[in-house]
Scaffold this motif. Structure first.
Motif, mmCIF file in Angstrom:
data_model
loop_
_atom_site.group_PDB
_atom_site.id
_atom_site.type_symbol
_atom_site.label_atom_id
_atom_site.label_comp_id
_atom_site.label_asym_id
_atom_site.label_seq_id
_atom_site.Cartn_x
_atom_site.Cartn_y
_atom_site.Cartn_z
ATOM 1 N N THR A 92 -18.553 -12.721 9.850
ATOM 2 C CA THR A 92 -17.637 -12.260 8.804
ATOM 3 C C THR A 92 -16.577 -11.336 9.388
ATOM 4 O O THR A 92 -15.382 -11.461 9.079
ATOM 5 C CB THR A 92 -18.425 -11.540 7.698
ATOM 6 N N LEU A 96 -12.430 -11.879 9.589
ATOM 7 C CA LEU A 96 -11.414 -10.941 9.120
ATOM 8 C C LEU A 96 -10.348 -10.692 10.184
ATOM 9 O O LEU A 96 -9.165 -10.536 9.860
ATOM 10 C CB LEU A 96 -12.059 -9.606 8.726
ATOM 11 N N LEU A 125 -14.318 -4.212 4.286
ATOM 12 C CA LEU A 125 -15.593 -4.765 3.817
ATOM 13 C C LEU A 125 -16.333 -3.753 2.945
ATOM 14 O O LEU A 125 -16.903 -4.112 1.905
ATOM 15 C CB LEU A 125 -16.453 -5.181 5.012
ATOM 16 N N GLY A 134 -20.793 -7.418 8.130
ATOM 17 C CA GLY A 134 -19.821 -7.948 9.077
ATOM 18 C C GLY A 134 -20.415 -8.840 10.150
ATOM 19 O O GLY A 134 -19.727 -9.736 10.662
ATOM 20 N N GLN A 146 -18.560 -14.426 0.021
ATOM 21 C CA GLN A 146 -17.560 -15.105 0.844
ATOM 22 C C GLN A 146 -16.150 -14.882 0.294
ATOM 23 O O GLN A 146 -15.203 -14.685 1.065
ATOM 24 C CB GLN A 146 -17.866 -16.602 0.896
ATOM 25 N N ALA A 149 -14.954 -11.491 1.209
ATOM 26 C CA ALA A 149 -14.531 -11.475 2.607
ATOM 27 C C ALA A 149 -13.167 -12.136 2.773
ATOM 28 O O ALA A 149 -12.328 -11.680 3.559
ATOM 29 C CB ALA A 149 -15.571 -12.182 3.472
ATOM 30 N N CYS A 152 -10.547 -9.710 1.885
ATOM 31 C CA CYS A 152 -10.363 -8.749 2.963
ATOM 32 C C CYS A 152 -9.521 -9.347 4.084
ATOM 33 O O CYS A 152 -8.655 -8.670 4.650
ATOM 34 C CB CYS A 152 -11.717 -8.308 3.512
#
Length: 259
Positions: A92, A96, A125, A134, A146, A149, A152
């Motif tokens: 994750t 990002l 996050l 993360g 999801q 995320a 973000c």
């Protein structure tokens, strides 16, 4: 037009087709405003998003963002879609950081500023309730996680404009309302300009300062409705007669637009 995002007299069709997706489309969104765009299926809502971010260019009319005519992809924009499209082989946190590997000037500064960018990603996050997530891979997260995320990732390069294309449409009702509050709080804290494309009229009224209703194809704005309810808005407001009246009013406009 003087808005932060402005489309004026825009016509657009895809490929060699002469069938216009939008015609005479004019819309203006001020800096820091939260605007929602609604309308019948196929009315050109997603086309508007592509034009405003420089993923498509109009056949006629002008598109400007931050006072500059759009002639290339808009670097100050972040985008989130209905499908989170996180890369399954990246954590994750790594997902990002992906835009920073692509968008200048972040790309050339990534190695030198990596610790700063990682801290920024972790803070994002945390702000959406994903602290300590993360290191997980997308397949280890729920659909709602999801999508958080994905939001973000759209914000990691600190865009001035956030474009949301049906970002909560695939989620269950409770998760969707949770994410309404997440994006409400992100908008309030970051003061960025947001344009939301949605079929959900409750979502539009809850989040937006103004709602624009588009006609059936070829799309154009036929109604502009200011939402005067004070901020911050709690979910309880969605059960009030005032809120329901606005939703029904917009629904009536869309029914008329489809005819």
């Amino acid at each position: 037009m003087t808005g932060f995002v402005a489309l004026e007299g825009v016509d657009h069709a895809y490929g060699a087709s002469n069938q216009l997706a939008v015609e005479g489309l004019s819309i203006e969104v001020e800096a820091g405003e939260f605007a929602a765009v609604v309308g019948p299926s196929g009315c050109g809502k997603s086309t508007l998003m592509k034009l405003a971010t420089g993923l498509q260019f109009p056949r006629a009319g002008t598109v400007t963002v931050a006072g500059e005519r759009v002639t290339a992809p808009v670097k100050i924009a972040g985008m989130a879609f209905q499908a989170p499209t996180l890369l399954p082989w990246r954590t994750t946190l790594e997902n990002l950081l992906l835009p920073l590997e692509i968008v200048q000037p972040h790309r050339r500064e990534l190695h030198r500023k990596r610790a700063e960018y990682v801290a920024r990603a972790k803070n994002l996050l945390t702000s959406v309730g994903l602290r300590d997530q993360g290191e997980k891979y997308p397949w280890e997260l729920s659909g709602g996680m999801q999508q958080r995320a994905s939001l973000c990732r759209a914000l990691i390069h600190e865009p001035q404009l956030l474009m949301l294309d049906e970002p909560f449409g695939a989620l269950d009702a409770f998760t969707r309302e949770e994410l309404w509050c997440v994006i409400r709080d992100l908008h309030a804290s970051r003061k960025i300009t947001v344009i939301l494309v949605t079929h959900d009229l409750r979502e539009a009224v809850f989040l937006a300062d103004r709602v624009f209703v588009m006609s059936a194809r070829p799309g154009r704005v036929v109604v502009e409705r200011k939402i005067d309810m004070p901020r911050p808005r709690d979910l309880e407001v969605t059960y009030t007669p005032e809120f329901q009246d606005i939703v029904h009013e917009l629904r009536a406009h869309i029914v008329k637009a489809r005819q």
